[in-house]
Design a protein around this motif. Structure first.
Motif, mmCIF file in Angstrom:
data_model
loop_
_atom_site.group_PDB
_atom_site.id
_atom_site.type_symbol
_atom_site.label_atom_id
_atom_site.label_comp_id
_atom_site.label_asym_id
_atom_site.label_seq_id
_atom_site.Cartn_x
_atom_site.Cartn_y
_atom_site.Cartn_z
ATOM 1 N N ILE A 109 0.863 -1.186 0.000
ATOM 2 C CA ILE A 109 0.000 0.000 0.000
ATOM 3 C C ILE A 109 0.896 1.231 0.000
ATOM 4 O O ILE A 109 1.857 1.323 0.760
ATOM 5 C CB ILE A 109 -0.924 0.006 1.246
ATOM 6 N N GLU A 110 0.594 2.211 -0.852
ATOM 7 C CA GLU A 110 1.407 3.415 -0.969
ATOM 8 C C GLU A 110 1.397 4.227 0.321
ATOM 9 O O GLU A 110 0.366 4.385 0.970
ATOM 10 C CB GLU A 110 0.888 4.281 -2.121
ATOM 11 N N THR A 111 2.569 4.753 0.680
ATOM 12 C CA THR A 111 2.707 5.666 1.816
ATOM 13 C C THR A 111 3.447 6.911 1.339
ATOM 14 O O THR A 111 3.989 6.936 0.227
ATOM 15 C CB THR A 111 3.516 5.032 2.970
ATOM 16 N N VAL A 112 3.504 7.926 2.173
ATOM 17 C CA VAL A 112 4.236 9.141 1.834
ATOM 18 C C VAL A 112 5.719 8.838 1.632
ATOM 19 O O VAL A 112 6.400 9.483 0.856
ATOM 20 C CB VAL A 112 4.036 10.209 2.933
ATOM 21 N N ALA A 113 6.231 7.811 2.313
ATOM 22 C CA ALA A 113 7.650 7.476 2.225
ATOM 23 C C ALA A 113 8.031 6.764 0.929
ATOM 24 O O ALA A 113 9.210 6.593 0.655
ATOM 25 C CB ALA A 113 8.036 6.592 3.416
ATOM 26 N N CYS A 114 7.066 6.372 0.114
ATOM 27 C CA CYS A 114 7.379 5.666 -1.122
ATOM 28 C C CYS A 114 8.134 6.580 -2.088
ATOM 29 O O CYS A 114 7.752 7.728 -2.291
ATOM 30 C CB CYS A 114 6.095 5.173 -1.808
ATOM 31 N N ARG A 115 9.192 6.041 -2.665
ATOM 32 C CA ARG A 115 9.979 6.797 -3.633
ATOM 33 C C ARG A 115 9.648 6.298 -5.031
ATOM 34 O O ARG A 115 9.750 5.128 -5.312
ATOM 35 C CB ARG A 115 11.464 6.600 -3.355
ATOM 36 N N TRP A 116 9.232 7.207 -5.919
ATOM 37 C CA TRP A 116 8.865 6.910 -7.296
ATOM 38 C C TRP A 116 7.864 5.756 -7.378
ATOM 39 O O TRP A 116 8.132 4.726 -7.983
ATOM 40 C CB TRP A 116 10.097 6.585 -8.143
ATOM 41 N N PRO A 117 6.685 5.905 -6.768
ATOM 42 C CA PRO A 117 5.722 4.799 -6.783
ATOM 43 C C PRO A 117 5.158 4.531 -8.172
ATOM 44 O O PRO A 117 4.921 5.441 -8.946
ATOM 45 C CB PRO A 117 4.620 5.274 -5.837
ATOM 46 N N HIS A 118 4.973 3.260 -8.481
ATOM 47 C CA HIS A 118 4.341 2.819 -9.722
ATOM 48 C C HIS A 118 3.050 2.119 -9.330
ATOM 49 O O HIS A 118 3.063 1.182 -8.543
ATOM 50 C CB HIS A 118 5.230 1.807 -10.449
#
Length: 137
Positions: A109-118
């Motif tokens: 699950i995406e979080t603010v800490a994700c870098r370059w999310p796909h």
């Protein structure tokens, strides 16, 4: 000058820098005093990321420098020119958005800490071909 004008100018200055892939939480600019006693804002800001890491950012000749000059004039009329901390809102994260990213392993699950999310296609675990950062657009 209100904080939203400073925040807009800060966002513009941040857009011109090389991205680290980390969310920025604030931009801090200290005051400096020249030999004659004149107080103004420094030409370098301190960028604070969501993980607490900081980095310097040159703001010379930017809209932020111009906005801070006006802010300094307004504050000087009140008798002081304090350090300015400009909060930068964290990027919005879609609830339950499944992604792969450069920061965490596997689909999650995406979080603010994700870098370059796909984004991950709902019918499978692998990103679809397309845009390099938002693969399902």
């Amino acid at each position: 000058m209100n904080i939203s004008e400073l925040a807009s100018a800060a966002a513009e200055a941040l857009a011109d820098r090389e991205s680290t892939g980390k969310a920025v939480t604030s931009v801090t600019v200290e005051t400096i005093r020249d030999g004659s006693g004149w107080i103004s804002y420094a030409g370098t800001a301190l960028v604070t990321h969501h993980d607490g890491e900081t980095q310097a950012l040159s703001i010379r000749d930017t809209a932020l420098a111009a906005a801070l000059e006006q802010h300094a004039n307004d504050e000087a009329e009140l008798g002081s020119v304090p350090t300015v901390v400009i909060p930068v809102p964290l990027p919005k994260v879609t609830p339950n958005n499944r992604v792969r990213c450069g920061e965490h392993p596997g689909v999650h699950i995406e979080t603010v800490a994700c870098r370059w999310p796909h984004n991950v296609h709902p019918d499978g675990d692998e990103p679809q071909v397309g845009h390099p950062y938002r693969v399902t657009d």
